[in-house]
Structure formats: C-alpha cells, structure tokens
Enzyme design. Structure first.
Site, PDB file in Angstrom:
ATOM      1  N   GLU A   1       0.689  -1.323   0.215  1.00 32.46           N
ATOM      2  CA  GLU A   1      -0.410   0.216  -0.287  1.00 32.46           C
ATOM      3  C   GLU A   1       0.573   1.322   0.227  1.00 32.46           C
ATOM      4  O   GLU A   1       0.271   2.418  -0.469  1.00 32.46           O
ATOM      5  CB  GLU A   1      -0.825  -0.174   1.414  1.00 32.46           C
ATOM      6  CG  GLU A   1      -2.099  -1.625   0.539  1.00 32.46           C
ATOM      7  CD  GLU A   1      -3.100  -1.437   2.251  1.00 32.46           C
ATOM      8  OE1 GLU A   1      -4.064  -0.183   1.811  1.00 32.46           O
ATOM      9  OE2 GLU A   1      -3.316  -1.977   3.598  1.00 32.46           O
TER      10      GLU A   1
ATOM     11  N   HIS B   1       8.248 -26.549   4.018  1.00 30.53           N
ATOM     12  CA  HIS B   1       7.476 -27.479   4.173  1.00 30.53           C
ATOM     13  C   HIS B   1       7.106 -27.273   3.167  1.00 30.53           C
ATOM     14  O   HIS B   1       5.899 -28.193   2.330  1.00 30.53           O
ATOM     15  CB  HIS B   1       6.694 -27.701   5.519  1.00 30.53           C
ATOM     16  CG  HIS B   1       7.183 -28.054   6.494  1.00 30.53           C
ATOM     17  ND1 HIS B   1       7.369 -29.685   6.777  1.00 30.53           N
ATOM     18  CD2 HIS B   1       7.284 -26.967   7.349  1.00 30.53           C
ATOM     19  CE1 HIS B   1       8.170 -30.028   7.523  1.00 30.53           C
ATOM     20  NE2 HIS B   1       7.840 -27.928   8.611  1.00 30.53           N
TER      21      HIS B   1
ATOM     22  N   LYS C   1     -13.737  -0.515  -3.798  1.00 29.92           N
ATOM     23  CA  LYS C   1     -14.939  -0.640  -3.172  1.00 29.92           C
ATOM     24  C   LYS C   1     -16.226   0.415  -3.807  1.00 29.92           C
ATOM     25  O   LYS C   1     -17.366  -0.249  -3.865  1.00 29.92           O
ATOM     26  CB  LYS C   1     -14.591   0.537  -1.731  1.00 29.92           C
ATOM     27  CG  LYS C   1     -13.450  -0.474  -0.998  1.00 29.92           C
ATOM     28  CD  LYS C   1     -13.284   0.780  -0.069  1.00 29.92           C
ATOM     29  CE  LYS C   1     -12.340  -0.552   0.921  1.00 29.92           C
ATOM     30  NZ  LYS C   1     -12.161   0.332   2.517  1.00 29.92           N
TER      31      LYS C   1
HETATM   32  C1  F6R Z   1      -5.261   0.519   4.890  1.00 28.38           C
HETATM   33  C2  F6R Z   1      -6.618   0.368   4.294  1.00 28.38           C
HETATM   34  C3  F6R Z   1      -7.747  -0.560   3.396  1.00 28.38           C
HETATM   35  C4  F6R Z   1      -8.618  -0.530   4.796  1.00 28.38           C
HETATM   36  C5  F6R Z   1      -9.693  -1.525   4.039  1.00 28.38           C
HETATM   37  C6  F6R Z   1     -10.917  -1.959   4.912  1.00 28.38           C
HETATM   38  O1  F6R Z   1      -4.547   1.023   4.967  1.00 28.38           O
HETATM   39  O2  F6R Z   1      -7.188   1.604   3.523  1.00 28.38           O
HETATM   40  O3  F6R Z   1      -6.250  -1.551   3.776  1.00 28.38           O
HETATM   41  O4  F6R Z   1      -7.605  -0.153   5.906  1.00 28.38           O
HETATM   42  O5  F6R Z   1     -10.268  -1.497   3.546  1.00 28.38           O
HETATM   43  O6  F6R Z   1     -11.090   0.167   5.387  1.00 28.38           O
HETATM   44  P1  F6R Z   1     -11.523   0.233   7.143  1.00 28.38           P
HETATM   45  O7  F6R Z   1     -10.099   0.045   7.643  1.00 28.38           O
HETATM   46  O8  F6R Z   1     -12.266   1.819   6.595  1.00 28.38           O
HETATM   47  O9  F6R Z   1     -12.365  -0.403   7.261  1.00 28.38           O
END
Ligand code: F6R
Length: 360
Positions: free
Chosen positions: A244, A260, A352
């Site tokens: 990231e 393994h 998302k």
């Molecule tokens: C890490 C990041 C992602 C979010 C994940 C869940 O910085 O942005 O790994 O943590 O998509 O989102 P949240 O944390 O808001 O539940």
C-alpha cells in the site's frame, strides 16, 4: 541516494513534498497512537459482560484487521478461550450469545465488517465496535454497543494500527480476558519512540536503517519471512505496508511452514528480481533458529539477495511492533524512492466503488 523516478531520501523538503498526507509521520507516531488507543480501550464503559464467554472473534478488513492479527499472534497462547480473526463478510456459525465480537473499521463503512456486525447483533453476540465514525458508529449507537472512537487524524486506516491495537488490548484487558498488558504497552511505546528517532527523515543514509532497506529493495520484489507468532505477524504487516505505501507486490510467509513448501520453489535463477527479508528475534524456538540460516542459504542459491532484520525489546508486543515499524518506515521510503505518493490506494478505492455500485 536516488532511484529511477524517485527522490533523494536525504532531502527532507523533497520527502515532505513527496508525502503530502504525512504517512511517514503517522508511521513514526505509532508509540503515541498505541498509548492513546490503549487508554481509550481501557476507559470504555460500560463494557460487555465477560462471564461465561466461550470465544472472542475480531472482525476487520485490511488496515483495520491488523490489530486482530497482532492480538491473536501475541496473546493466543495466554487466553483461556479461543480467539479467531475474521476477514470476511461471514461470521462463523459458532458465534452466539457467549461470543464476544469486536468489529473494527477505521472508516466505519466497510461492507464485510458491517455484515459481521449485523450478524453478531442479530445472533445476540456481545459486541464492541472500534471506528472513527461512519455507518458502524451509527449502528453501534442505535444498538447500544460500546464503541471506542478512533481519532481520524491518521492519513489512512493502516496508519491507525496503534489506536486500533491499543484500544483492542485495553478493552480486552479491562474485561479480564487478557493478562495485564500495561507494562507491555509502556515498554513497547518507549522502545518505539527511540526507534522513531533512528528512522526519521533527518537521519541520513547510511545511518537510517529504514532508508537503507528501501534503497536495497529498490525495484525488486520483497518476500518477508518471520517465525510463527511475533515475527510472522510482523512479516504480514511488512507485506501489506509494501503493497500500500510503496505500491509494489510483496509476499510474506512464516517459518516453519515455509520450509515445508516455499523453499522448494527457490530453485536455480528463480530468485532473480526478489529479495528475502528475514525478521528475527531472540525468542524464536531453537528449531526455527536452526531453520533460518539454511532456508536463507537455499533462497540465496536461487539468486535472491537476503537480509536479516532483528527485533528490539523484551515483550512479544515490543518485538512485533519494532519489526512492524521498521517495515512501515521502509515501505514509505521505498514509495518515495519509486516516485509514488505513499498514502493513496486507488486500487482499493476502485474496488470499493465497483462493489458499492453492484449493491445499489
Ligand atoms: C489501509 C486501507 C485498507 C482499509 C480496508 C478496510 O490503509 O486503506 O486496507 O483498511 O479497506 O477499510 P476500513 O479500515 O475503513 O474498514
């Protein structure tokens, strides 16, 4: 030192310009965040009743799930009931009235965590929520679920590890589910403050180990190894921070399991383009300590360059977090060297958005 497209890591102005959201500062403020989170978790009131609990389930995705991984890796052997980490929208069938379900989402809007929260609420599980706000905070307030409010000053969920982990540990300790952890928190935070000094942007190459690691990794793909428990959870954190913050593929695996299977893949010339980073600490089992040099030799014979990084501190928490902070700082410097802004995560945002459109 400068890599293709990137900047000079010893030019502090260029480092702050290349990291406008302040990911490096956030990574180095882990000790402050850990202490604050612990106090927030410890002072949560009222907490769910802990009597006759039969299991603990920690739900959270990505950066909000790491705290669960750390609690499980470091405290599982000292818990009298099973602890499971769920990184999915499906709450395991066994969860019921005698299960404590802790739902952690920095944004409060992550679909998988909300689905687990709803399922846990419907089944009468005892619930706790950790969030900066969002839909999780709304639903928790509607259902009277105790909520640790996480400050939203971290540039991204992954940078709020200190708060999310500290709050989880504080709440679990207050419920009597963990042995006292306050000394571990103090020792870890103190050690991390010292480490943050060593890794800061003002410490130049070659005295800054995180800059040295980033420069050494360069354009190669890192494979991070750690012994099951303390170092394996840190290796996973290195992988996700490299993904990231540095926007590069990275992989992690744990010993003894990798001996393994994975070692067989390190055959002649297959290591070119990879580096293996072995996260080590002095509480590894004797057997793992024997396995490490042989496994590293096998990777080296395949053409991998290898390095060991050793944990600092006494407690398992201090060890795991010192290794983690080193990886986080190295990942930010690597992102800068590669000419990318460490904070944005366009691919995750895109996924998302696609999922949200599908559910409209
Ligand atoms: C890490 C990041 C992602 C979010 C994940 C869940 O910085 O942005 O790994 O943590 O998509 O989102 P949240 O944390 O808001 O539940």
């Amino acid at each position: 030192m400068k890599a293709r497209g990137g900047l000079d890591l010893d030019d502090t102005d260029a480092v702050s310009k290349g990291d406008p959201a302040g990911m490096l500062d956030a990574v180095l403020s882990l000790p402050r965040r850990l202490r604050a989170g612990f106090e927030a978790g410890r002072s949560l009131s009222p907490l769910p009743d802990a009597s006759s609990l039969s299991a603990i389930v920690l739900c959270g995705m990505g950066g909000s799930g790491v705290a669960g991984d750390v609690v499980r890796a470091l405290y599982r052997d000292r818990l009298t009931i099973p602890l499971e980490v769920v990184k999915d929208a499906v709450l395991p069938e066994f969860c019921g009235r005698d299960t404590l379900v802790v739902c952690s989402s920095f944004s409060g809007n992550t679909a998988e965590t909300l689905a687990c929260f709803d399922a846990a609420s419907d089944r009468g599980c005892r619930l706790l929520a950790l969030s900066t706000g969002g839909e999780l905070a709304v639903r928790a307030a509607e259902r009277g679920v105790p909520t640790a409010t996480i400050p939203d000053d971290a540039p991204a969920p992954r940078a709020a590890l200190g708060e999310l982990l500290g709050a989880s540990l504080g709440a679990l300790e207050s419920m009597g589910l963990l042995p006292p952890v306050v000394e571990d928190i103090d020792e870890s935070a103190g050690g991390l403050e010292d480490l943050a000094e060593e890794l800061g942007p003002g410490v130049e190459l070659p005295d800054n180990p995180a800059k040295v690691l980033a420069t050494w990794i360069g354009e190669r793909v890192a494979v991070v190894w750690g012994a099951e428990g303390i170092a394996s959870v840190a290796a996973t954190r290195w992988k996700t921070e490299l993904n990231e913050n540095a926007k590069t593929p990275a992989f992690s695996s744990s010993l003894p399991e990798l001996d393994h299977n994975e070692v067989v893949g390190w055959t002649k010339a297959k290591g070119q383009g990879f580096v293996v980073i072995a996260l080590r600490h002095h509480d590894e089992s004797g057997e793992v300590a024997v396995r490490f040099p042989v496994s590293l030799q096998i990777a080296a014979e395949a053409g991998c360059e290898t390095q060991e990084v050793w944990a600092a501190g006494q407690s398992p928490l201090a060890k795991a977090l010192s290794l983690s902070m080193m990886g986080s700082a190295a990942s930010v410097y690597l992102g800068l060297l590669r000419g990318v802004d460490p904070t944005p995560i366009e691919a995750i945002d895109r996924l998302k958005r696609v999922l949200a459109e599908m559910n409209e």
